[in-house]
Each structure stands twice: as structure tokens, then as C-alpha cells.
Motif scaffolding. Structure first.
Motif, mmCIF file in Angstrom:
data_model
loop_
_atom_site.group_PDB
_atom_site.id
_atom_site.type_symbol
_atom_site.label_atom_id
_atom_site.label_comp_id
_atom_site.label_asym_id
_atom_site.label_seq_id
_atom_site.Cartn_x
_atom_site.Cartn_y
_atom_site.Cartn_z
ATOM 1 N N THR A 1 7.428 2.585 -15.002
ATOM 2 C CA THR A 1 8.021 2.834 -13.674
ATOM 3 C C THR A 1 8.615 4.250 -13.664
ATOM 4 O O THR A 1 9.507 4.539 -14.467
ATOM 5 N N PRO A 2 8.130 5.130 -12.784
ATOM 6 C CA PRO A 2 8.726 6.464 -12.744
ATOM 7 C C PRO A 2 10.218 6.367 -12.443
ATOM 8 O O PRO A 2 10.632 5.613 -11.549
ATOM 9 N N TYR A 3 11.004 7.114 -13.178
ATOM 10 C CA TYR A 3 12.460 7.002 -13.108
ATOM 11 C C TYR A 3 13.043 8.409 -13.057
ATOM 12 O O TYR A 3 12.749 9.235 -13.921
ATOM 13 N N TYR A 4 13.847 8.664 -12.047
ATOM 14 C CA TYR A 4 14.446 9.991 -11.886
ATOM 15 C C TYR A 4 15.949 9.850 -11.731
ATOM 16 O O TYR A 4 16.421 8.990 -10.984
ATOM 17 N N ALA A 5 16.688 10.709 -12.429
ATOM 18 C CA ALA A 5 18.149 10.734 -12.278
ATOM 19 C C ALA A 5 18.561 12.168 -11.975
ATOM 20 O O ALA A 5 18.030 13.116 -12.581
ATOM 21 N N GLY B 1 0.805 -1.221 0.000
ATOM 22 C CA GLY B 1 0.000 0.000 0.000
ATOM 23 C C GLY B 1 0.836 1.267 0.000
ATOM 24 O O GLY B 1 0.298 2.371 0.099
ATOM 25 N N LYS B 2 2.155 1.129 -0.115
ATOM 26 C CA LYS B 2 3.035 2.314 -0.021
ATOM 27 C C LYS B 2 3.538 2.754 -1.395
ATOM 28 O O LYS B 2 3.561 1.986 -2.350
ATOM 29 N N ARG B 3 3.977 3.993 -1.418
ATOM 30 C CA ARG B 3 4.666 4.537 -2.597
ATOM 31 C C ARG B 3 6.158 4.468 -2.256
ATOM 32 O O ARG B 3 6.633 5.187 -1.374
ATOM 33 N N ILE B 4 6.864 3.578 -2.946
ATOM 34 C CA ILE B 4 8.212 3.199 -2.539
ATOM 35 C C ILE B 4 9.235 3.747 -3.536
ATOM 36 O O ILE B 4 9.182 3.423 -4.727
ATOM 37 N N LEU B 5 10.155 4.541 -3.033
ATOM 38 C CA LEU B 5 11.204 5.078 -3.897
ATOM 39 C C LEU B 5 12.491 4.278 -3.669
ATOM 40 O O LEU B 5 13.034 4.271 -2.558
ATOM 41 N N ILE B 6 12.954 3.601 -4.716
ATOM 42 C CA ILE B 6 14.212 2.840 -4.634
ATOM 43 C C ILE B 6 15.346 3.803 -4.992
ATOM 44 O O ILE B 6 15.292 4.488 -6.017
ATOM 45 N N VAL B 7 16.360 3.846 -4.122
ATOM 46 C CA VAL B 7 17.427 4.846 -4.300
ATOM 47 C C VAL B 7 18.784 4.163 -4.459
ATOM 48 O O VAL B 7 19.160 3.306 -3.650
ATOM 49 N N ASP B 8 19.502 4.555 -5.490
ATOM 50 C CA ASP B 8 20.883 4.080 -5.632
ATOM 51 C C ASP B 8 21.736 5.235 -6.167
ATOM 52 O O ASP B 8 21.204 6.251 -6.624
ATOM 53 N N GLU B 9 23.052 5.059 -6.098
ATOM 54 C CA GLU B 9 23.899 6.165 -6.537
ATOM 55 C C GLU B 9 24.044 6.208 -8.050
ATOM 56 O O GLU B 9 24.129 7.274 -8.632
ATOM 57 N N VAL B 10 24.060 5.023 -8.701
ATOM 58 C CA VAL B 10 24.341 5.058 -10.140
ATOM 59 C C VAL B 10 23.646 3.900 -10.851
ATOM 60 O O VAL B 10 23.577 2.784 -10.331
ATOM 61 N N ASP B 11 23.106 4.209 -12.004
ATOM 62 C CA ASP B 11 22.517 3.197 -12.882
ATOM 63 C C ASP B 11 23.500 2.988 -14.029
ATOM 64 O O ASP B 11 23.643 3.840 -14.897
ATOM 65 N N ALA C 1 -2.408 -0.077 -5.025
ATOM 66 C CA ALA C 1 -1.948 1.100 -4.266
ATOM 67 C C ALA C 1 -0.442 1.067 -4.023
ATOM 68 O O ALA C 1 0.157 2.062 -3.615
ATOM 69 N N THR C 2 0.180 -0.075 -4.253
ATOM 70 C CA THR C 2 1.626 -0.200 -4.012
ATOM 71 C C THR C 2 2.371 0.218 -5.284
ATOM 72 O O THR C 2 2.200 -0.390 -6.335
ATOM 73 N N LYS C 3 3.141 1.274 -5.160
ATOM 74 C CA LYS C 3 3.808 1.813 -6.365
ATOM 75 C C LYS C 3 5.313 1.897 -6.119
ATOM 76 O O LYS C 3 5.742 2.230 -5.012
ATOM 77 N N PHE C 4 6.060 1.678 -7.177
ATOM 78 C CA PHE C 4 7.515 1.817 -7.113
ATOM 79 C C PHE C 4 7.981 2.917 -8.053
ATOM 80 O O PHE C 4 7.423 3.100 -9.138
ATOM 81 N N TYR D 1 17.057 -6.053 -10.548
ATOM 82 C CA TYR D 1 17.009 -7.110 -9.529
ATOM 83 C C TYR D 1 16.254 -6.599 -8.297
ATOM 84 O O TYR D 1 15.366 -7.274 -7.773
ATOM 85 N N ALA D 2 16.620 -5.404 -7.844
ATOM 86 C CA ALA D 2 15.989 -4.855 -6.630
ATOM 87 C C ALA D 2 14.485 -4.745 -6.821
ATOM 88 O O ALA D 2 13.700 -5.192 -5.966
ATOM 89 N N LEU D 3 14.071 -4.178 -7.941
ATOM 90 C CA LEU D 3 12.646 -3.968 -8.166
ATOM 91 C C LEU D 3 11.907 -5.299 -8.274
ATOM 92 O O LEU D 3 10.851 -5.481 -7.657
ATOM 93 N N SER D 4 12.461 -6.251 -9.017
ATOM 94 C CA SER D 4 11.709 -7.502 -9.163
ATOM 95 C C SER D 4 11.644 -8.279 -7.848
ATOM 96 O O SER D 4 10.619 -8.877 -7.529
ATOM 97 N N GLU D 5 12.691 -8.213 -7.035
ATOM 98 C CA GLU D 5 12.648 -8.902 -5.731
ATOM 99 C C GLU D 5 11.680 -8.206 -4.766
ATOM 100 O O GLU D 5 10.977 -8.865 -4.003
ATOM 101 N N LEU D 6 11.659 -6.882 -4.812
ATOM 102 C CA LEU D 6 10.734 -6.160 -3.924
ATOM 103 C C LEU D 6 9.281 -6.432 -4.334
ATOM 104 O O LEU D 6 8.392 -6.522 -3.483
ATOM 105 N N GLN D 7 9.072 -6.586 -5.633
ATOM 106 C CA GLN D 7 7.714 -6.924 -6.088
ATOM 107 C C GLN D 7 7.285 -8.301 -5.576
ATOM 108 O O GLN D 7 6.131 -8.506 -5.225
ATOM 109 N N LYS D 8 8.258 -9.224 -5.481
ATOM 110 C CA LYS D 8 7.941 -10.541 -4.903
ATOM 111 C C LYS D 8 7.570 -10.388 -3.430
ATOM 112 O O LYS D 8 6.692 -11.068 -2.915
ATOM 113 N N ASP D 9 8.281 -9.497 -2.739
ATOM 114 C CA ASP D 9 7.966 -9.251 -1.326
ATOM 115 C C ASP D 9 6.549 -8.700 -1.174
ATOM 116 O O ASP D 9 5.846 -9.018 -0.218
ATOM 117 N N VAL D 10 6.153 -7.836 -2.111
ATOM 118 C CA VAL D 10 4.790 -7.282 -2.059
ATOM 119 C C VAL D 10 3.784 -8.418 -2.188
ATOM 120 O O VAL D 10 2.811 -8.491 -1.424
#
Ligand code: 5GP
Length: 208
Positions: A170-174, A102-112, A147-150, A120-129
């Protein structure tokens, strides 16, 4: 072997990039929680929280930490080479409560770089959901899932062909899009004054 061009980044550079992009993220995505990918995502997530709290009336904005590492299966491959697998070194605590649902989850890393880590992070977190959904009443699951958004935030995105794709939409910000060079981050430096001195010299050189 080809010499990879290096680019030194300072704490102030990172702070200011995050400052400039946060209002857009707050307005468009408005995260409830951040998941920082360690170790490079920890500092950016903490800095972003300062700016998010300014714009979003002091939400608690918990930062969860996950640790991912690029495993180099071939002896002799360096960190700068491709062909690596992502392995977990740390994950969300096995909390009986629901961390993501039910949360709006922002995944944060230093570099893509190749995008493997983010994918990997997103697909594993989706499994957790999905796992969290199992302990919710069946009738509520569709609403909770919707309601759960990444979204993704990285300080730097390298302009290069990626080896993995994120789900479309997937919203993506750099903070900044950069060439395919190797970024030297300040938290990797031993003597920070020397790192900053060299970064300033590099900057002068580029401006010439
Ligand atoms: P990806 O999975 O996108 O190829 O790589 C992501 C991870 O590789 C980053 O979280 C970071 O740890 C490491 N990495 C990739 N490119 C760079 C770089 O230019 N500089 C540094 N210091 N680490 C990098």
C-alpha cells in the motif's frame, strides 16, 4: 503516570509539509478521490487538494468524509493511552452510484499513531469496494477490482511499533516522521494566537 511530551504544530507547518509532499504523491499515485478521516484529516485533505489541482490539471478531486473515533473502553484511560477500539461515527453516503470502484483513492488523516485507525479505514473501505463490485457485471469485476487502488497520506507518522499492519504494497506517504510524542494540532486550540506563540517558543527551544 509518565508525562507525555507535547509538540505544538501550526497551520503553516501543516500547510508547508503538505506542499512539500504533494508533488511526489501526484507523480506516483495520482489520486482520483480523497477519503478524509474526520476530524483531523479534513483540513489536510482540503489543503492537499489545492496542491494536487495545481499539478494534475484541475481534476475534480472530490473529498469524501468518514468519521472514526478511538473508543476508550476502560474507564480512566486517556486519549494518550493505547488499548482503544476504532468506532465509526460517520461513513460514506449510501449512494446508489459507485463511489470507490475503479478509482485511485487517497486516504488522508492527520497522524498515524498506533495505525489502528488507518488499518480499520482501509479494511472497511475495501469491503465497500467488494459491495460496489456486486452491482457490476460479473465479467468486468476482476478488471474493476484491479483498477481500484488505495494509498495513505498522513501529515505526521510517529516512529513507534504499530498495533496494526497495512496490506503490503500500500503506497504510504507522511509529511514528516516524528518521535513518539503528543502532537497538539491548531484546530484543537481555542486561542490560535496563543497556540502559535507557544509553538514558536517551543521551536526556538528545540533549535538551541
Ligand atoms: P491511531 O489509530 O493511529 O492510534 O490514532 C489515530 C487517531 O488518534 C488520530 O486520527 C488522532 O485522532 C488520534 N491521535 C493519535 N495521536 C495523536 C496526537 O499525537 N495528537 C492528537 N491530537 N491526536 C492524536
Amino acid at each position: 503516570m509518565l508525562e507525555v511530551q507535547h509538540w505544538r504544530v501550526t497551520y503553516n507547518d501543516i500547510h508547508n509539509l503538505i506542499r512539500s509532499v504533494t508533488p511526489k504523491i501526484a507523480e506516483e499515485f495520482n489520486p482520483d478521490i480523497m477519503v478524509a478521516i474526520g476530524g483531523g484529516g479534513f483540513f489536510p485533505a482540503r489543503v492537499m487538494r489545492t496542491f494536487l489541482r495545481e499539478t494534475t490539471e484541475n481534476k475534480s478531486l472530490q473529498i469524501q468524509a468518514i468519521g472514526l473515533s478511538l473508543y476508550e473502553p476502560l474507564p480512566g484511560t486517556t486519549q494518550e493511552q493505547i488499548g482503544r477500539e476504532v468506532v465509526r461515527t460517520q461513513w460514506l453516503s449510501p449512494n446508489p452510484g459507485k463511489i470507490l470502484l475503479g478509482k485511485r483513492i487517497l486516504i488522508v488523516d492527520e497522524v498515524d499513531d498506533t495505525r489502528k485507525t488507518l488499518h480499520y479505514a482501509l479494511s472497511e473501505l475495501q469491503k465497500d469496494v467488494e459491495a460496489e463490485l456486486l452491482s457490476s457485471p460479473e465479467l468486468e469485476r476482476d478488471v474493476l477490482r484491479a483498477a481500484t487502488k488505495f494509498a495513505i497520506f498522513v501529515v505526521h507518522n510517529k516512529n513507534k511499533p504499530k498495533l496494526a499492519e497495512l496490506p503490503s504494497g500500500t503506497p504510504y506517504y507522511a509529511g514528516e516522521n516524528v518521535d513518539d510524542l503528543w502532537l497538539d494540532y491548531p484546530w484543537e486550540a481555542i486561542v490560535i494566537e496563543e497556540h502559535d506563540r507557544l509553538a514558536a517558543l517551543d521551536k526556538k527551544h528545540r533549535e538551541k
